[in-house]
Motif scaffolding. Structure first.
Motif, PDB file in Angstrom:
ATOM      1  N   ILE A   1     -11.862  31.737  66.984  1.00 31.75           N
ATOM      2  CA  ILE A   1     -12.875  30.978  67.731  1.00 31.75           C
ATOM      3  C   ILE A   1     -13.876  31.921  68.386  1.00 31.75           C
ATOM      4  O   ILE A   1     -15.098  31.734  68.280  1.00 31.75           O
ATOM      5  CB  ILE A   1     -12.209  30.084  68.796  1.00 31.75           C
ATOM      6  CG1 ILE A   1     -11.362  29.000  68.131  1.00 31.75           C
ATOM      7  CG2 ILE A   1     -13.262  29.457  69.702  1.00 31.75           C
ATOM      8  CD1 ILE A   1     -10.513  28.195  69.105  1.00 31.75           C
ATOM      9  N   LEU A   2     -13.374  32.963  69.053  1.00 33.17           N
ATOM     10  CA  LEU A   2     -14.260  33.881  69.763  1.00 33.17           C
ATOM     11  C   LEU A   2     -15.163  34.657  68.812  1.00 33.17           C
ATOM     12  O   LEU A   2     -16.350  34.845  69.090  1.00 33.17           O
ATOM     13  CB  LEU A   2     -13.432  34.845  70.618  1.00 33.17           C
ATOM     14  CG  LEU A   2     -12.648  34.201  71.769  1.00 33.17           C
ATOM     15  CD1 LEU A   2     -11.852  35.256  72.529  1.00 33.17           C
ATOM     16  CD2 LEU A   2     -13.590  33.456  72.710  1.00 33.17           C
TER      17      LEU A   2
ATOM     18  N   VAL B   1      -4.949  29.077  73.666  1.00 36.35           N
ATOM     19  CA  VAL B   1      -4.395  30.099  74.569  1.00 36.35           C
ATOM     20  C   VAL B   1      -3.065  29.623  75.138  1.00 36.35           C
ATOM     21  O   VAL B   1      -2.085  30.369  75.180  1.00 36.35           O
ATOM     22  CB  VAL B   1      -5.391  30.408  75.710  1.00 36.35           C
ATOM     23  CG1 VAL B   1      -4.739  31.337  76.743  1.00 36.35           C
ATOM     24  CG2 VAL B   1      -6.663  31.036  75.158  1.00 36.35           C
ATOM     25  N   GLU B   2      -3.037  28.373  75.555  1.00 42.52           N
ATOM     26  CA  GLU B   2      -1.828  27.805  76.141  1.00 42.52           C
ATOM     27  C   GLU B   2      -0.668  27.838  75.151  1.00 42.52           C
ATOM     28  O   GLU B   2       0.493  28.053  75.532  1.00 42.52           O
ATOM     29  CB  GLU B   2      -2.121  26.367  76.575  1.00 42.52           C
ATOM     30  CG  GLU B   2      -1.078  25.757  77.478  1.00 42.52           C
ATOM     31  CD  GLU B   2      -1.535  24.413  78.018  1.00 42.52           C
ATOM     32  OE1 GLU B   2      -1.456  24.226  79.247  1.00 42.52           O
ATOM     33  OE2 GLU B   2      -1.973  23.553  77.219  1.00 42.52           O
ATOM     34  N   ASN B   3      -0.980  27.646  73.861  1.00 45.27           N
ATOM     35  CA  ASN B   3       0.051  27.652  72.819  1.00 45.27           C
ATOM     36  C   ASN B   3       0.414  29.062  72.358  1.00 45.27           C
ATOM     37  O   ASN B   3       1.333  29.231  71.555  1.00 45.27           O
ATOM     38  CB  ASN B   3      -0.420  26.849  71.604  1.00 45.27           C
ATOM     39  CG  ASN B   3      -0.527  25.367  71.889  1.00 45.27           C
ATOM     40  OD1 ASN B   3       0.063  24.870  72.842  1.00 45.27           O
ATOM     41  ND2 ASN B   3      -1.286  24.661  71.064  1.00 45.27           N
ATOM     42  N   GLY B   4      -0.323  30.063  72.848  1.00 43.49           N
ATOM     43  CA  GLY B   4      -0.056  31.433  72.430  1.00 43.49           C
ATOM     44  C   GLY B   4      -0.513  31.748  71.024  1.00 43.49           C
ATOM     45  O   GLY B   4      -0.005  32.684  70.390  1.00 43.49           O
ATOM     46  N   GLU B   5      -1.488  30.999  70.512  1.00 45.31           N
ATOM     47  CA  GLU B   5      -1.975  31.211  69.142  1.00 45.31           C
ATOM     48  C   GLU B   5      -3.115  32.236  69.155  1.00 45.31           C
ATOM     49  O   GLU B   5      -4.297  31.885  69.142  1.00 45.31           O
ATOM     50  CB  GLU B   5      -2.422  29.894  68.521  1.00 45.31           C
ATOM     51  CG  GLU B   5      -1.298  28.885  68.378  1.00 45.31           C
ATOM     52  CD  GLU B   5      -1.635  27.783  67.385  1.00 45.31           C
ATOM     53  OE1 GLU B   5      -2.088  28.109  66.266  1.00 45.31           O
ATOM     54  OE2 GLU B   5      -1.448  26.608  67.723  1.00 45.31           O
ATOM     55  N   GLU B   6      -2.741  33.489  69.156  1.00 37.35           N
ATOM     56  CA  GLU B   6      -3.718  34.563  69.273  1.00 37.35           C
ATOM     57  C   GLU B   6      -4.689  34.596  68.095  1.00 37.35           C
ATOM     58  O   GLU B   6      -5.873  34.891  68.268  1.00 37.35           O
ATOM     59  CB  GLU B   6      -3.000  35.911  69.417  1.00 37.35           C
ATOM     60  CG  GLU B   6      -2.185  36.030  70.701  1.00 37.35           C
ATOM     61  CD  GLU B   6      -1.623  37.420  70.915  1.00 37.35           C
ATOM     62  OE1 GLU B   6      -2.049  38.351  70.197  1.00 37.35           O
ATOM     63  OE2 GLU B   6      -0.762  37.585  71.803  1.00 37.35           O
TER      64      GLU B   6
END
Length: 292
Positions: free
Chosen positions: A263-264, A252-257
């Protein structure tokens, strides 16, 4: 004087990143790996013409000769096992950090015990390969850990786990159980290889989802029905480093949507799927990423 190299695996940003496929830089200068004091090196120029050598083994061999004043056969497993930098990086660490798969294969062939050797930062070769963004190297290393048909790798596992009593009982289930524990190994910063893959320098255009694609190749189950293919996504939620960040948080911090979605999606079927440590939502808010 210890064998020294400027190619010790280290966090990008603390020192210049080593050049791809160069086993030793032209000028060897001292640096500090996080948390460790290194004495200034006495040798400032080890290899003035390093590019003229055929491969990294020749480079390291020549440096060994110049530092120690004697030649050595680096393809002898005893020598390969003994060579290390001041912060305990082995030849396998150096090859993995550079993403040189030919040298990784060569080292594993002659000295499989190095698969289970850690440097002073408690990094395995998997940690430094992931940190460098070398996913194909991670893939090759994982294949080596799983290759228990090779007797020397099986024995290296048994020695590492202190379970040398009955090698015949060590099978694919046992290997998967050990591999799952090994992948969860944390370095001094509390990072697993999955954390390191998220923290790597993204200038090489490596996406974080590549590390999960590699893990998905290992579907063999241990005696409890667990496999790396299944568990890697749970680890992304459950294992946090010393900064209290999970792999999901870092994604999330890296913006890797794409990584976050991957993962989710793979944790939706688990009733216990809940991120540990800092909330990933906080990371999205801090980055002002409404989409995330």
């Amino acid at each position: 004087m210890p064998f020294s190299s400027s190619l010790n695996p280290h966090r990008p940003g603390l020192a210049a990143q080593p050049k791809q496929d160069a086993a030793l830089s032209r000028n060897v200068s001292s640096y500090k790996e996080p948390g460790y004091e290194i004495e200034p090196l006495e040798v400032t120029e080890i290899l003035p013409n390093c590019c003229e050598f055929d491969n990294q083994i020749n480079l390291i061999s020549e440096a060994y000769n110049l530092v120690y004043g004697v030649s050595t056969n680096l393809l002898g497993s005893t020598n390969l096992n003994k060579i290390e930098t001041p912060v305990k990086n082995t030849v396998l660490h150096i090859a993995a950090w550079n993403g040189n798969n030919a040298i990784v294969n060569l080292v594993v062939e002659h000295a499989p015990k190095l698969l289970f050797t850690f440097n002073k930062n408690n990094d395995s070769a998997l940690h430094v390969a992931a940190r460098g963004g070398h996913i194909q190297t991670v893939k090759k290393l994982l294949a080596s850990y799983a290759n228990i048909e090779r007797h020397d790798i099986k024995m290296a596992w048994l020695e590492y786990t202190n379970n040398l009593d009955d090698p015949k009982e060590y099978d694919e289930k046992s290997n998967m159980e050990d591999l799952l524990e090994f992948v969860k190994m944390k370095n001094v910063q509390g990072n697993t290889m999955l954390h390191e893959a998220m923290l790597c320098n993204k200038s090489n255009n490596i996406s974080g989802d590549n590390i999960f694609e590699v893990c998905e190749l290992y579907e063999n189950e241990d005696c409890l029905g667990n496999s790396l293919a299944k568990c890697c996504y749970e680890y992304a939620l459950e294992i946090v480093n010393h900064a209290k960040k999970s792999v999901l948080y870092l994604a999330v911090e890296n913006g890797e949507e794409d990584v976050v979605q991957l993962i989710l999606e793979n944790c939706l079927n688990s009733n216990e799927a809940k991120p540990k440590g800092l909330s990933p939502v906080v990371a999205a808010i801090l980055k002002r990423n409404q989409g995330m």
